[in-house]
Scaffold this motif. Structure first.
Motif, PDB file in Angstrom:
ATOM      1  N   ALA A 178      43.147  -2.542 -34.063  1.00 11.06           N
ATOM      2  CA  ALA A 178      42.288  -4.253 -33.719  1.00 11.06           C
ATOM      3  C   ALA A 178      41.837  -4.873 -32.872  1.00 11.06           C
ATOM      4  O   ALA A 178      42.047  -5.719 -32.503  1.00 11.06           O
ATOM      5  N   ALA A 179      41.645  -3.780 -31.914  1.00  9.60           N
ATOM      6  CA  ALA A 179      42.024  -3.703 -30.234  1.00  9.60           C
ATOM      7  C   ALA A 179      40.387  -3.829 -29.911  1.00  9.60           C
ATOM      8  O   ALA A 179      39.290  -3.997 -28.993  1.00  9.60           O
ATOM      9  N   GLY A 180      38.658  -3.149 -30.903  1.00  6.69           N
ATOM     10  CA  GLY A 180      37.092  -3.442 -30.329  1.00  6.69           C
ATOM     11  C   GLY A 180      36.496  -4.894 -30.298  1.00  6.69           C
ATOM     12  O   GLY A 180      37.329  -6.354 -30.508  1.00  6.69           O
ATOM     13  N   ALA A 181      35.718  -4.742 -29.818  1.00  3.75           N
ATOM     14  CA  ALA A 181      34.702  -6.132 -28.841  1.00  3.75           C
ATOM     15  C   ALA A 181      34.237  -6.854 -29.746  1.00  3.75           C
ATOM     16  O   ALA A 181      33.927  -7.917 -30.155  1.00  3.75           O
TER      17      ALA A 181
ATOM     18  N   MET B 148      28.187  -9.261 -33.130  1.00  5.09           N
ATOM     19  CA  MET B 148      29.055 -10.247 -32.826  1.00  5.09           C
ATOM     20  C   MET B 148      28.423 -11.709 -32.923  1.00  5.09           C
ATOM     21  O   MET B 148      27.884 -12.468 -33.870  1.00  5.09           O
ATOM     22  N   ARG B 149      27.718 -11.187 -31.696  1.00 10.06           N
ATOM     23  CA  ARG B 149      27.468 -12.845 -30.710  1.00 10.06           C
ATOM     24  C   ARG B 149      28.378 -14.238 -31.142  1.00 10.06           C
ATOM     25  O   ARG B 149      27.861 -14.894 -31.276  1.00 10.06           O
ATOM     26  N   SER B 150      29.504 -13.446 -30.929  1.00 10.11           N
ATOM     27  CA  SER B 150      30.410 -14.528 -30.377  1.00 10.11           C
ATOM     28  C   SER B 150      31.469 -15.005 -29.793  1.00 10.11           C
ATOM     29  O   SER B 150      32.207 -13.600 -29.370  1.00 10.11           O
ATOM     30  N   GLN B 151      32.287 -16.431 -29.517  1.00  7.30           N
ATOM     31  CA  GLN B 151      33.369 -16.220 -28.765  1.00  7.30           C
ATOM     32  C   GLN B 151      34.812 -15.582 -29.756  1.00  7.30           C
ATOM     33  O   GLN B 151      35.596 -15.756 -28.997  1.00  7.30           O
ATOM     34  N   LEU B 152      34.973 -16.028 -30.933  1.00  8.80           N
ATOM     35  CA  LEU B 152      35.314 -15.405 -31.327  1.00  8.80           C
ATOM     36  C   LEU B 152      35.828 -14.120 -31.593  1.00  8.80           C
ATOM     37  O   LEU B 152      34.718 -13.317 -31.849  1.00  8.80           O
TER      38      LEU B 152
ATOM     39  N   ALA C 136      50.690  -4.047 -30.186  1.00  7.45           N
ATOM     40  CA  ALA C 136      50.591  -3.081 -29.264  1.00  7.45           C
ATOM     41  C   ALA C 136      48.913  -3.082 -28.598  1.00  7.45           C
ATOM     42  O   ALA C 136      48.226  -3.441 -29.018  1.00  7.45           O
ATOM     43  N   ARG C 137      48.944  -3.219 -27.180  1.00 12.55           N
ATOM     44  CA  ARG C 137      48.331  -3.681 -26.507  1.00 12.55           C
ATOM     45  C   ARG C 137      47.629  -2.130 -26.322  1.00 12.55           C
ATOM     46  O   ARG C 137      47.675  -1.370 -25.663  1.00 12.55           O
ATOM     47  N   GLN C 138      45.580  -2.633 -26.675  1.00  7.22           N
ATOM     48  CA  GLN C 138      45.469  -1.439 -25.644  1.00  7.22           C
ATOM     49  C   GLN C 138      44.002  -2.084 -24.644  1.00  7.22           C
ATOM     50  O   GLN C 138      42.723  -2.269 -25.258  1.00  7.22           O
ATOM     51  N   ASP C 139      44.299  -2.320 -23.453  1.00 10.18           N
ATOM     52  CA  ASP C 139      43.934  -3.054 -22.212  1.00 10.18           C
ATOM     53  C   ASP C 139      42.159  -1.925 -21.764  1.00 10.18           C
ATOM     54  O   ASP C 139      41.084  -2.824 -21.594  1.00 10.18           O
TER      55      ASP C 139
ATOM     56  N   THR D 212      45.956  -3.931 -30.499  1.00 10.19           N
ATOM     57  CA  THR D 212      44.783  -5.798 -30.187  1.00 10.19           C
ATOM     58  C   THR D 212      44.612  -4.728 -28.359  1.00 10.19           C
ATOM     59  O   THR D 212      44.731  -4.536 -28.714  1.00 10.19           O
ATOM     60  N   GLY D 213      43.531  -5.855 -28.272  1.00  6.12           N
ATOM     61  CA  GLY D 213      42.609  -5.846 -27.031  1.00  6.12           C
ATOM     62  C   GLY D 213      42.210  -6.528 -26.919  1.00  6.12           C
ATOM     63  O   GLY D 213      42.582  -7.809 -26.486  1.00  6.12           O
ATOM     64  N   HIS D 214      40.888  -6.414 -27.376  1.00  5.68           N
ATOM     65  CA  HIS D 214      39.530  -7.373 -26.682  1.00  5.68           C
ATOM     66  C   HIS D 214      40.131  -8.474 -27.367  1.00  5.68           C
ATOM     67  O   HIS D 214      40.139  -9.199 -29.066  1.00  5.68           O
ATOM     68  N   GLY D 215      40.223 -10.122 -26.816  1.00  4.70           N
ATOM     69  CA  GLY D 215      40.426 -11.134 -27.183  1.00  4.70           C
ATOM     70  C   GLY D 215      42.529 -11.395 -28.079  1.00  4.70           C
ATOM     71  O   GLY D 215      42.838 -11.900 -28.836  1.00  4.70           O
TER      72      GLY D 215
END
Length: 499
Positions: free
Chosen positions: A28-31, A35-39, A90-93, A71-74
């Motif tokens: 669930a790390a995708g940007a 979506m063109r969204s800040q969320l 787990a974070r994927q920076d 997680t990654g983006h947001g």
């Protein structure tokens, strides 16, 4: 934007017969730039849950031992939204590919279990389908099972290349496929079920490709290189693995999910007059023999008991309705409790903290907030009841308001049983009306009313004789007779009769 933390109790499919525990890694790390969204993409909702929360719910329904969300983006927002969902993170920076993301997630697992890879933007994949996949995986003693489906045009997906006995030989990405391989219709969903060796093998995935990324699909070759069995589990409905990369795809996912939810309710005995216009979130509980009229919206932890009718275009959130309630069209209930045989609306609003006991009537254009209405109370129309308690069988006249706010704080109005409040009364809180009290219509009441007394709090009426004749003669003198005849044709005749 506030996100809900909802993991509703639904029937959980029986897991396959296997002694091995199951761990789940959710990517669930995708940007989600389209979506063109800040969320963050993973927090866009489908029928009441963030997309990633659907994947977490499915993992729980499967009886997963450990669930790790990569997680990654947001990342901070996603982790906050899932903070109470029983998962680890787990974070994927750096976005270095699915293989890299899986390796980060797998590092959080205890090991010695089958590992299932899911995606945070694919909410339609059901526990029933995944349990069937697990049964195949166990029965065939597969080391890796990939979930696949077919599309007449599988453009954009990796293609499944099978060998003898139906085993999967390799997955060919679109840009690397030959013309013959591009004609293949079976595609890779990206969902994998693997044995406990998966984390160790993933450490050997390389990035010798044009993008310089680590691809999870390379695990297939690593398993086959050890002589292990790799197979596919093909499902008939490709929409189950549909993801959302933009708002158009998100809306399509919501449409498909809503249809699934609505069909579940109808098969359980709920009548939806027009399923296509009924919005019902997954967390709503509806008993058999409830009728939902077109355009209704049911959200959150709403619970509706048998025999209740929800009128057209009504909106219910986090509300509990007992048996045989009538919610008439265009009513809004938010955090309300409604007792048996009560009716609400049309065009009524029940705000948080409202409790209606049995047989209460709240009519059109009545607003109730943080108030308790005992059995048999009637508030027929055009009233505001805020921060009040109203005793049994009391009647609230049209246009009545509880003036509960003094500019600094809220105050309560306490009305006893059998009280009659006349139309257009203003009850200035804090205030107590005793049992069987009367309030005369048009009164402003600012002092307590004893039991059985009547409050009359309006000015003394004074009739001024001849006022109208003097007014209209003065107006007539300033206007021409033709103007008056055109605008007020009755006036000249009336003035003549007064002479």
């Amino acid at each position: 934007m506030t996100q809900t933390h909802i993991f509703h109790d639904l029937p959980i499919p029986d897991p396959p017969t296997t002694a091995r525990p199951l761990d789940v890694v959710i990517l669930a790390a995708g940007a989600g730039t389209r979506m063109r969204s800040q969320l963050p993409k993973m927090l866009h909702e489908v029928c009441g849950r963030p997309m990633v929360a659907w994947a977490v719910k499915t993992a729980h329904d499967l009886g997963a031992r450990d669930i790790v969300v990569v997680t990654g983006h947001g990342a901070a927002q996603v982790e906050a939204a899932l903070a109470r969902s029983g998962v680890r993170f787990a974070r994927q920076d750096q976005q270095l590919g699915t293989g890299h993301a899986f390796l980060l997630g797998a590092a959080e697992l205890r090991g010695d279990a089958d590992v299932l890879v899911l995606y945070g933007d694919s909410p339609m994949l059901s526990a029933e389908t995944l349990n069937a996949m697990r049964r195949l995986h166990t029965r065939e003693a597969n080391a890796l099972t990939v979930l696949t489906s077919e599309l007449p045009d599988a453009s954009g997906y990796g293609r499944i290349v099978r060998g003898e006995g139906g085993q999967v030989e390799r997955i060919v990405e679109q840009k690397a496929a030959s013309p013959a391989q591009l004609r293949l219709t079976e595609f890779n969903s990206g969902v994998y079920l693997m044995d406990a060796r998966a984390p160790d093998l993933a450490a050997h995935i390389g990035n010798d490709n044009a993008a310089g990324e680590y691809y999870l699909t390379d695990l297939l070759a690593l398993y086959r290189g050890q002589g292990s069995r790799v197979a596919a589990f093909k499902i008939p409905d490709p929409s189950e693995v549909m993801g959302a990369n933009d708002r158009v795809q998100l809306a399509e996912l919501a449409r498909l999910m809503q249809r699934r939810i609505n069909e579940r309710h109808m098969r359980a005995g709920v009548t939806l007059r027009d399923p296509a216009t009924s919005y019902i979130e997954d967390t709503v509980t509806i008993a058999p023999d409830v009728v939902i009229e077109p355009g209704a919206v049911l959200r959150g932890h709403t619970e509706i008991a048998s025999g209740t009718v929800i009128g057209a275009y009504s909106h219910l959130t986090d509300s509990r309705l007992a048996a045989n309630v009538q919610v008439k069209p265009h009513s809004v209930l938010d955090g309300a409790v409604v007792g048996e045989n009560s009716d609400v609306g049309p065009f009524a609003r029940l705000r948080p903290g409202t409790v209606l006991e049995e047989g209460v009537h709240v009519g059109n254009f009545v607003e109730v907030k943080n108030s308790h209405l005992a059995s048999g109370v009637k508030a027929g129309h055009l009233a505001y009841l805020g921060d009040a308690s109203i005793g049994a069988e009391s009647n609230i006249g049209a246009g009545t308001i509880t003036a509960n706010f003094d500019g600094l704080g809220k105050h309560r109005t306490e009305i006893g049983a059998g009280v009659f409040v006349g139309s257009n009364a203003t009850l200035i809180a804090p205030l107590k009306l005793g049992d069987a009290a009367f309030v005369a219509g048009g009164s402003t009441v600012s002092a307590d009313v004893p039991e059985g007394a009547m409050a009359l709090g309006r000015g003394v009426q004074r009739n001024i004789e001849g006022w109208s004749l003097r007014y209209w003669r003065k107006l007539a003198a300033a206007k021409s007779e033709g103007q008056l005849a055109r605008k007020l044709p009755w006036l000249s005749g009336w003035l003549t009769r007064q002479e």
